[in-house]
Design a protein around this motif. Sequence first.
Motif, PDB file in Angstrom:
ATOM      1  N   VAL A  59       0.828  -1.208   0.000  1.00  0.00           N
ATOM      2  CA  VAL A  59       0.000   0.000   0.000  1.00  0.00           C
ATOM      3  C   VAL A  59       0.863   1.259   0.000  1.00  0.00           C
ATOM      4  O   VAL A  59       0.539   2.253  -0.673  1.00  0.00           O
ATOM      5  CB  VAL A  59      -0.966  -0.020   1.196  1.00  0.00           C
ATOM      6  N   ASP A  64      -2.934  -2.041  -4.228  1.00  0.00           N
ATOM      7  CA  ASP A  64      -4.077  -2.475  -3.422  1.00  0.00           C
ATOM      8  C   ASP A  64      -3.849  -3.873  -2.866  1.00  0.00           C
ATOM      9  O   ASP A  64      -3.171  -4.696  -3.477  1.00  0.00           O
ATOM     10  CB  ASP A  64      -5.352  -2.503  -4.278  1.00  0.00           C
ATOM     11  N   SER A  99      -1.766  -3.134   6.615  1.00  0.00           N
ATOM     12  CA  SER A  99      -1.482  -2.279   5.460  1.00  0.00           C
ATOM     13  C   SER A  99      -2.093  -0.890   5.552  1.00  0.00           C
ATOM     14  O   SER A  99      -1.777  -0.026   4.738  1.00  0.00           O
ATOM     15  CB  SER A  99      -2.002  -2.951   4.188  1.00  0.00           C
ATOM     16  N   GLN A 101      -5.086  -0.312   4.799  1.00  0.00           N
ATOM     17  CA  GLN A 101      -6.096  -0.247   3.736  1.00  0.00           C
ATOM     18  C   GLN A 101      -7.099  -1.382   3.931  1.00  0.00           C
ATOM     19  O   GLN A 101      -6.705  -2.537   4.022  1.00  0.00           O
ATOM     20  CB  GLN A 101      -5.451  -0.369   2.357  1.00  0.00           C
TER      21      GLN A 101
END
Length: 247
Positions: A59, A64, A99, A101
């Motif tokens: 990330v 992604d 991460s 995310q």
Amino acid sequence: ATAPKPGVVDLAGIAWGSYGGKIGIYRLINLLNEHGIRGTFGVNGRCCEIYSDAVAQIVKSGHDVAGHAYLQDKPMNGMTPEDEEATIKTCLDLLEKTSSQRPEGWLSPSMAFSPHTHDLLSAAGLKWHGDGRDHDVPRIVKLKHSPMAHIPWSDFTDNRVLRSSSMDLWDVYREAFDYLYVREPGGYLPISMHCHNGGRPMITAIYQKIFSYMAQFPEVWFASHGEIARWVLDNKFEPDPRRLLKT
């Protein structure tokens, strides 16, 4: 390739597989960044615990993460719905914590999904899944909680299809690309690799060649799974297979 006797720990296999989290992932990040391509990494939850720095770097480098269950050898189709739901939550939570995310998508290990998997993923708020091989372009799928985008995976991904030469990757992707570019405008060509195999120099070198070749052609969109999913959902895209017929 050679299974040990029952009860013997396969240290050679572990060493081969762990290359991905130790070395391969960084080489592939460099490859993608060099070409300005945003990649999507399907990550087992256990990798967050073993290779936390590598998962965080995905990330940090602009790519992604996607859910890939907790363990690779615990497929979703062997679980109860309750175990599936718990596995999905565990994996997503670990990826978000490691991460920073929250994943928007999911790839089931070996694409071995159950009748409940995709409804559970939809309930968890995910936008796409990469399971199934019944279509060859992304499309919208209707589920109990909310629609998701289904994004097909590559049939030519790792060492299981490389029995002779890494140049097989060049041949198959170049020929497929040329075919789609000329005959099926708007076609979709998934390119995928495993870090423990694709992240080795003899394989990464071929992906370097593939990306350089494709980038020469106008109107080619190198897209992450998230970018594709948003386009599919925004356009409610449901391709008609009759598009392949020539009139």
